[in-house]
Design an enzyme around this catalytic site. Structure first.
Site: not given
Length: 328
Positions: A143, A216
């Site tokens: 993450d 992203h």
């Protein structure tokens, strides 16, 4: 004193968003003044588990609590609608970001907060997050690795001379994302990597020349015209319920001004140019969105010294520790 925005990665988190009922402002204000003491009392039971709590205040509650100027960046969350995806704006008066190395401490602190506020608030959202293996989200990727550290992190999240009455504070935006894991897992790993902009196993970023413009990583990298990359601190956590087939990421981003996160979200949902939306949104749906001001702990305990924006600037910083490396 400062709120503990910057700290080491947590293993357990509770995100609590509340609305204060009309007429309950005094109760809420008294609780905010005591939240640091409550955190110390609960955390003293297991000090090595590093319990902390950051409190944010929403725009609609500010004037109900304080007869003070509004912090310059505080406003209701601005929802976004792109050609395919929407970032909804959801209401919230108070945010409690509770972190520890074990869930029992988070649970107990939230229990004590709700005991104090019983009958005075409505719960908008409560999410228990957890560390997932080696800092990965439920999509299987680490993450993020791009949080600033040390002085750069302090600078990224701290209000300074641009709003001297509230120097040392911060802003935080939260969103809850739900993932379509079946659709995601149907993609080949190479295609997942194109969506994210990183290699799945190694977490190495794909070179710019090979990176998809709607990945992203590409979309959420904010660079000013002078070449300066804008930074925020993300403290995202995974959450979910396999029995309910609910799988998600709770995004929480801290910054000294909300505009950098707002531009990031505009690039994700609308696109720059329009239509170049973040491809991760084809698999992750935002279902909440709120903005809060994070005052200093001194302000929460006693806001009376602030009566107006003073002319002179004041320096402030937020607690520094090892930082979670998060992505969205």
């Amino acid at each position: 004193m400062v709120q503990d925005v910057l700290r080491e990665p947590a293993k357990a988190v509770t995100f609590l968003v509340l609305d204060v009922r009309p007429g309950s402002e005094d109760t809420a204000r008294d609780l905010l003044a005591d939240v640091a003491g409550l955190t110390r009392a609960v955390g003293f039971r297991v000090p090595d588990d590093r319990l902390s709590c950051v409190v944010g205040i929403g725009a609609s509650l500010w004037h109900r609590l304080y007869r003070l100027p509004v912090p310059r960046g505080l406003h209701p969350f601005r929802g976004l609608s792109g050609a395919r995806h929407t970032a909804p704006a959801t209401h919230g008066d108070l945010l409690f970001h509770v972190r520890a190395r074990s869930l029992d401490l988070c649970f107990e602190l939230v229990r004590q907060v709700m005991r104090r506020l019983a009958g005075h608030v409505n719960v908008r959202d409560e999410v228990q997050g957890f560390k997932y293996f080696d800092e990965r989200d439920l999509l299987g990727f680490v993450d993020g690795t791009e949080n600033p550290s040390g002085p750069d992190a302090v600078a990224a999240v701290t209000i300074g001379g641009e709003d001297p009455a509230y120097a040392g504070g911060s802003y935080v935006i939260v969103q809850k994302y739900l993932h379509d894991l079946d659709a995601w897992q149907a993609l080949p790993v190479a295609e997942q990597e194109r969506v994210i902009g990183r290699h799945k196993l190694s977490d190495i970023e794909i070179p710019d020349a090979d990176k998809a413009p709607n990945s992203h990583v590409a979309v959420t990298t904010i660079v000013d015209p002078d070449g300066t990359e804008r930074q925020i601190v993300r403290e995202n956590m995974a959450f979910g319920s396999p029995a309910a087939a609910e799988f998600g990421t709770y995004f929480i981003g801290y910054a000294g001004t909300p505009d950098v996160i707002e531009r990031m979200l505009h690039r994700m949902f609308v696109g720059e140019p329009p239509g170049n939306h973040d491809r991760i949104l084809d698999f992750s749906t935002a279902v909440t969105g709120s903005l809060f001001f994070v005052p200093t702990a001194e302000f929460l305990e006693d806001p009376s010294p602030i009566t107006s924006h003073p002319a002179a600037s004041a320096d402030g910083s937020l607690g520094i520790g090892s930082l979670r490396r998060s992505r969205t």
